[in-house]
Design a protein around this motif. Structure first.
Motif, PDB file in Angstrom:
ATOM      1  N   SER A  69       0.849  -1.190   0.000  1.00  0.00           N
ATOM      2  CA  SER A  69       0.000   0.000   0.000  1.00  0.00           C
ATOM      3  C   SER A  69       0.887   1.243   0.000  1.00  0.00           C
ATOM      4  O   SER A  69       2.099   1.158   0.234  1.00  0.00           O
ATOM      5  N   ALA A  70       0.282   2.387  -0.233  1.00  0.00           N
ATOM      6  CA  ALA A  70       1.039   3.646  -0.241  1.00  0.00           C
ATOM      7  C   ALA A  70       1.718   3.885   1.095  1.00  0.00           C
ATOM      8  O   ALA A  70       2.881   4.313   1.139  1.00  0.00           O
ATOM      9  N   ASP A  71       1.022   3.611   2.206  1.00  0.00           N
ATOM     10  CA  ASP A  71       1.654   3.859   3.495  1.00  0.00           C
ATOM     11  C   ASP A  71       2.749   2.837   3.790  1.00  0.00           C
ATOM     12  O   ASP A  71       3.792   3.187   4.341  1.00  0.00           O
ATOM     13  N   GLU A  72       2.567   1.578   3.382  1.00  0.00           N
ATOM     14  CA  GLU A  72       3.635   0.593   3.574  1.00  0.00           C
ATOM     15  C   GLU A  72       4.877   0.978   2.765  1.00  0.00           C
ATOM     16  O   GLU A  72       5.997   0.876   3.252  1.00  0.00           O
ATOM     17  N   THR A  73       4.657   1.422   1.541  1.00  0.00           N
ATOM     18  CA  THR A  73       5.774   1.819   0.683  1.00  0.00           C
ATOM     19  C   THR A  73       6.503   3.018   1.276  1.00  0.00           C
ATOM     20  O   THR A  73       7.736   3.040   1.330  1.00  0.00           O
ATOM     21  N   ALA A  74       5.753   4.017   1.740  1.00  0.00           N
ATOM     22  CA  ALA A  74       6.372   5.206   2.342  1.00  0.00           C
ATOM     23  C   ALA A  74       7.168   4.835   3.591  1.00  0.00           C
ATOM     24  O   ALA A  74       8.278   5.342   3.797  1.00  0.00           O
ATOM     25  N   ALA A 138      -1.462   6.381  10.752  1.00  0.00           N
ATOM     26  CA  ALA A 138      -1.002   7.771  10.735  1.00  0.00           C
ATOM     27  C   ALA A 138       0.176   7.951  11.694  1.00  0.00           C
ATOM     28  O   ALA A 138       1.174   8.597  11.351  1.00  0.00           O
ATOM     29  N   ARG A 139       0.071   7.372  12.878  1.00  0.00           N
ATOM     30  CA  ARG A 139       1.154   7.485  13.859  1.00  0.00           C
ATOM     31  C   ARG A 139       2.450   6.903  13.306  1.00  0.00           C
ATOM     32  O   ARG A 139       3.530   7.501  13.434  1.00  0.00           O
ATOM     33  N   ASN A 140       2.366   5.745  12.675  1.00  0.00           N
ATOM     34  CA  ASN A 140       3.558   5.125  12.109  1.00  0.00           C
ATOM     35  C   ASN A 140       4.192   5.999  11.028  1.00  0.00           C
ATOM     36  O   ASN A 140       5.426   6.115  10.952  1.00  0.00           O
ATOM     37  N   LEU A 141       3.368   6.628  10.205  1.00  0.00           N
ATOM     38  CA  LEU A 141       3.893   7.506   9.160  1.00  0.00           C
ATOM     39  C   LEU A 141       4.526   8.765   9.742  1.00  0.00           C
ATOM     40  O   LEU A 141       5.563   9.233   9.251  1.00  0.00           O
ATOM     41  N   VAL A 142       3.926   9.309  10.786  1.00  0.00           N
ATOM     42  CA  VAL A 142       4.507  10.494  11.445  1.00  0.00           C
ATOM     43  C   VAL A 142       5.876  10.137  12.008  1.00  0.00           C
ATOM     44  O   VAL A 142       6.849  10.894  11.856  1.00  0.00           O
ATOM     45  N   ARG A 143       5.963   9.012  12.652  1.00  0.00           N
ATOM     46  CA  ARG A 143       7.252   8.603  13.245  1.00  0.00           C
ATOM     47  C   ARG A 143       8.317   8.384  12.178  1.00  0.00           C
ATOM     48  O   ARG A 143       9.483   8.720  12.386  1.00  0.00           O
ATOM     49  N   ALA A 144       7.936   7.830  11.042  1.00  0.00           N
ATOM     50  CA  ALA A 144       8.900   7.626   9.958  1.00  0.00           C
ATOM     51  C   ALA A 144       9.342   8.956   9.363  1.00  0.00           C
ATOM     52  O   ALA A 144      10.535   9.171   9.107  1.00  0.00           O
ATOM     53  N   ALA A 145       8.398   9.872   9.167  1.00  0.00           N
ATOM     54  CA  ALA A 145       8.729  11.185   8.594  1.00  0.00           C
ATOM     55  C   ALA A 145       9.642  11.974   9.527  1.00  0.00           C
ATOM     56  O   ALA A 145      10.539  12.693   9.068  1.00  0.00           O
ATOM     57  N   ARG A 146       9.415  11.838  10.810  1.00  0.00           N
ATOM     58  CA  ARG A 146      10.185  12.596  11.803  1.00  0.00           C
ATOM     59  C   ARG A 146      11.692  12.376  11.647  1.00  0.00           C
ATOM     60  O   ARG A 146      12.478  13.299  11.858  1.00  0.00           O
ATOM     61  N   TRP A 147      12.104  11.175  11.253  1.00  0.00           N
ATOM     62  CA  TRP A 147      13.534  10.869  11.111  1.00  0.00           C
ATOM     63  C   TRP A 147      14.208  11.712  10.029  1.00  0.00           C
ATOM     64  O   TRP A 147      15.422  11.858  10.023  1.00  0.00           O
ATOM     65  N   HIS A 148      13.439  12.265   9.122  1.00  0.00           N
ATOM     66  CA  HIS A 148      14.008  13.006   7.993  1.00  0.00           C
ATOM     67  C   HIS A 148      13.728  14.503   8.079  1.00  0.00           C
ATOM     68  O   HIS A 148      14.184  15.268   7.234  1.00  0.00           O
ATOM     69  N   LEU A 149      13.005  14.908   9.086  1.00  0.00           N
ATOM     70  CA  LEU A 149      12.519  16.280   9.184  1.00  0.00           C
ATOM     71  C   LEU A 149      13.631  17.318   9.283  1.00  0.00           C
ATOM     72  O   LEU A 149      13.536  18.386   8.687  1.00  0.00           O
ATOM     73  N   GLU A 150      14.687  17.025   9.994  1.00  0.00           N
ATOM     74  CA  GLU A 150      15.749  18.042  10.171  1.00  0.00           C
ATOM     75  C   GLU A 150      16.437  18.420   8.869  1.00  0.00           C
ATOM     76  O   GLU A 150      17.069  19.468   8.780  1.00  0.00           O
ATOM     77  N   HIS A 151      16.285  17.582   7.846  1.00  0.00           N
ATOM     78  CA  HIS A 151      16.909  17.864   6.548  1.00  0.00           C
ATOM     79  C   HIS A 151      15.928  18.403   5.512  1.00  0.00           C
ATOM     80  O   HIS A 151      16.300  18.615   4.360  1.00  0.00           O
ATOM     81  N   VAL A 152      14.685  18.624   5.905  1.00  0.00           N
ATOM     82  CA  VAL A 152      13.664  19.117   4.978  1.00  0.00           C
ATOM     83  C   VAL A 152      13.918  20.586   4.672  1.00  0.00           C
ATOM     84  O   VAL A 152      14.142  21.395   5.577  1.00  0.00           O
ATOM     85  N   ALA A 153      13.875  20.939   3.391  1.00  0.00           N
ATOM     86  CA  ALA A 153      14.139  22.313   2.965  1.00  0.00           C
ATOM     87  C   ALA A 153      12.865  23.153   2.858  1.00  0.00           C
ATOM     88  O   ALA A 153      12.893  24.355   3.104  1.00  0.00           O
ATOM     89  N   ASP A 154      11.752  22.530   2.496  1.00  0.00           N
ATOM     90  CA  ASP A 154      10.496  23.249   2.277  1.00  0.00           C
ATOM     91  C   ASP A 154       9.854  23.609   3.619  1.00  0.00           C
ATOM     92  O   ASP A 154       9.436  22.718   4.365  1.00  0.00           O
ATOM     93  N   PRO A 155       9.742  24.900   3.950  1.00  0.00           N
ATOM     94  CA  PRO A 155       9.180  25.291   5.245  1.00  0.00           C
ATOM     95  C   PRO A 155       7.712  24.896   5.418  1.00  0.00           C
ATOM     96  O   PRO A 155       7.285  24.581   6.528  1.00  0.00           O
ATOM     97  N   ARG A 156       6.950  24.894   4.339  1.00  0.00           N
ATOM     98  CA  ARG A 156       5.535  24.464   4.451  1.00  0.00           C
ATOM     99  C   ARG A 156       5.437  22.978   4.765  1.00  0.00           C
ATOM    100  O   ARG A 156       4.595  22.558   5.564  1.00  0.00           O
ATOM    101  N   LEU A 157       6.285  22.191   4.137  1.00  0.00           N
ATOM    102  CA  LEU A 157       6.311  20.758   4.409  1.00  0.00           C
ATOM    103  C   LEU A 157       6.745  20.501   5.856  1.00  0.00           C
ATOM    104  O   LEU A 157       6.157  19.672   6.549  1.00  0.00           O
TER     105      LEU A 157
END
Length: 172
Positions: A69-74, A138-157
């Motif tokens: 699924s999209a969330d599993e892939t992400a 949703a919680r699992n996706l938030v936790r996965a995204a958090r690992w990459h957040l410090e390198h995100v360039a887009d302020p809206r993202l």
């Protein structure tokens, strides 16, 4: 050498078109995909850009071909890139952090305003099983995204991700 290891060796020798043809002909099922990814992941190393590229390509194909699924892939992408980064793989070989975080947010199975949250664990029984499953995804996706957040360039993202992080402790 196992059949899956031989398959990985064959895939490493092919270009993208040949790999796609191999997948079209072979049509691996979910467990075989997991096996392929596991074998490739074991071979990932900073001095093996071919293996890194194959791993990322297979993850993308698994999503495109609806193996996961999209969330599993992400989730798989976010954690694979985190593992690669920690192993010392060059950033230039990896997807941009913005793209990884965006894939996690795009895969959210529910809107932030509609996601089931709890503020008191005793109220967990008030949620139905579907609401609980969506909240957990949703919680699992938030936790996965958090690992990459410090390198995100887009302020809206980054702001959108921070908004999810703010409610993450209340997700099931």
């Amino acid at each position: 050498m196992s059949d899956l290891e031989a398959s990985v060796d064959a895939l490493l020798d092919l270009d993208e078109r040949g790999r796609a043809a191999w997948l079209d002909q072979r049509r691996p099922a979910g467990n075989e995909w997991l096996g392929l990814l596991w074998i490739v992941e074991r071979r990932v190393a900073p001095d093996r850009p071919d293996v890194v590229a194959l791993h990322l390509w297979l993850l993308g194909q698994a999503g495109t071909r609806a193996v996961f699924s999209a969330d599993e892939t992400a989730l798989k992408l976010a954690y694979a890139v985190l593992t690669m980064r920690r192993a010392g793989v060059e950033e230039a070989l990896l997807p941009r952090p913005d793209d990884i975080v965006r894939s996690c947010l795009d895969a959210m199975p529910v809107n932030r305003d509609a996601v089931a949250t709890i503020t008191d664990r005793r109220r967990l029984g008030d949620l139905g099983p579907d609401a609980m499953r969506l909240s957990r995804r949703a919680r699992n996706l938030v936790r996965a995204a958090r690992w990459h957040l410090e390198h995100v360039a887009d302020p809206r993202l980054a702001a959108e991700t921070h908004a999810w992080i703010a409610i993450e402790p209340h997700l099931v």
